[in-house]
Structure formats: structure tokens, C-alpha cells
Design a protein around this motif. Structure first.
Motif, mmCIF file in Angstrom:
data_model
loop_
_atom_site.group_PDB
_atom_site.id
_atom_site.type_symbol
_atom_site.label_atom_id
_atom_site.label_comp_id
_atom_site.label_asym_id
_atom_site.label_seq_id
_atom_site.Cartn_x
_atom_site.Cartn_y
_atom_site.Cartn_z
ATOM 1 N N LYS A 49 0.832 -1.211 0.000
ATOM 2 C CA LYS A 49 0.000 0.000 0.000
ATOM 3 C C LYS A 49 0.860 1.252 0.000
ATOM 4 N N ARG A 50 1.882 1.267 0.843
ATOM 5 C CA ARG A 50 2.766 2.435 0.902
ATOM 6 C C ARG A 50 3.521 2.625 -0.408
ATOM 7 N N ALA A 53 1.017 3.932 -3.043
ATOM 8 C CA ALA A 53 0.638 5.320 -2.768
ATOM 9 C C ALA A 53 1.777 6.262 -3.147
ATOM 10 N N HIS A 95 -5.842 10.863 -1.788
ATOM 11 C CA HIS A 95 -5.584 9.563 -2.406
ATOM 12 C C HIS A 95 -4.568 8.781 -1.581
ATOM 13 N N TYR A 96 -3.482 9.431 -1.185
ATOM 14 C CA TYR A 96 -2.439 8.758 -0.409
ATOM 15 C C TYR A 96 -3.007 8.215 0.907
ATOM 16 N N LEU A 99 -5.453 5.287 0.325
ATOM 17 C CA LEU A 99 -4.783 4.084 -0.144
ATOM 18 C C LEU A 99 -3.988 3.413 0.970
ATOM 19 N N VAL A 100 -3.314 4.194 1.784
ATOM 20 C CA VAL A 100 -2.484 3.634 2.855
ATOM 21 C C VAL A 100 -3.335 3.095 4.003
ATOM 22 N N ARG A 108 -10.225 7.747 -2.175
ATOM 23 C CA ARG A 108 -9.311 7.407 -3.261
ATOM 24 C C ARG A 108 -9.874 7.886 -4.593
#
Length: 135
Positions: A49-50, A53, A95-96, A99-100, A108
Motif C-alpha cells: 500500500k505504501r 501510494a 488519495h495517499y 490508499l495507505v 481514493r
């Protein structure tokens, strides 16, 4: 010595996005240190995920800033530049975060819409200006 910026609004956003990217990059490194995974994602969902992102940020922001600079050089109104740059910044942060934290959700989708809007508006402004059409 005084420096005169020919792209004052875009220059500010370039600085903001460069500073924003630091914690995104560090977050990937921290997770790698925690897991001992040195290459790829090793099947770790949090690292993946990180990485995505961070990667998505890195994939979209440079082109959007180039389009913004082209629009500013083409004489785009300051309000358009501020709105587009602000939408891009909010969109990338939203978004970041989404997502994380959860990997999916409205944040998102909204983040991507706020990212795609400047990626569409800035180059369209430039193309219209090149065609002699002033808005």
C-alpha cells in the motif's frame, strides 16, 4: 540579490510537492526496516500500500506540474493556477491517505478526480492558447 520568478505559482507548488514526497518516501523505508524486506513488497500488504501510494504520487505529480508550468507560461489566470494546484495537492493527499489506510474508498476516487482535473485543464488551456483561443 532579488530573484524574479517567471512561474511564481507553479514554483510554490513544486516546493510543496517536493516536501510532501519526503514523508511518503520515508514511510516506505520505515516499513522496509520493520519487515526486513529490501526488494519489492515481499507479500506485505502494508508495504505494498505504501509503495503504491508513493508510486502513484510520483507517477502523476511531475506531469501535472509540467502542465501547470506550461499553463502559467501561457498566461493562465492566477485563479486557475491556484485552483488547479490546490486541487492537485488535496487530491494527492486524499488519495495517499485513503490508499495507505484502507486501500479503497471514496477518498481514493475523489483524490483521483482532483488529480485528473488539473491534468486535463492545464494542457487544454495551453492548447487553446496555442490555437489563438483566449478564454
Amino acid at each position: 540579490m532579488d530573484t524574479v520568478f517567471s512561474l511564481p505559482i507553479t514554483t510554490l507548488f513544486v516546493a510543496l510537492f517536493a516536501l510532501t514526497q519526503i514523508p511518503f518516501t520515508v514511510a516506505v523505508g520505515i516499513r522496509r526496516a520493520q519487515t526486513g524486506i529490501q526488494f519489492m513488497d515481499g507479500g506485505d500488504p502494508a508495504l505494498l500500500k505504501r509503495m503504491r501510494a508513493h508510486g502513484n504520487f510520483t507517477e502523476t505529480v511531475p506531469m501535472a506540474l509540467l502542465a501547470m508550468a506550461a499553463a502559467e507560461l501561457s498566461g493562465a489566470p492566477a485563479a486557475l493556477l491556484w485552483a488547479g494546484g490546490g486541487a492537485l495537492l488535496v487530491g494527492r493527499l486524499l488519495h495517499y491517505r485513503t490508499l495507505v489506510t484502507s486501500g479503497f474508498g471514496n477518498g481514493r476516487a475523489v483524490g483521483m478526480l482532483l488529480t485528473l482535473a488539473p491534468l486535463l485543464v492545464f494542457p487544454v488551456y495551453v492548447l487553446l492558447t496555442l490555437a489563438g483561443i483566449r478564454l
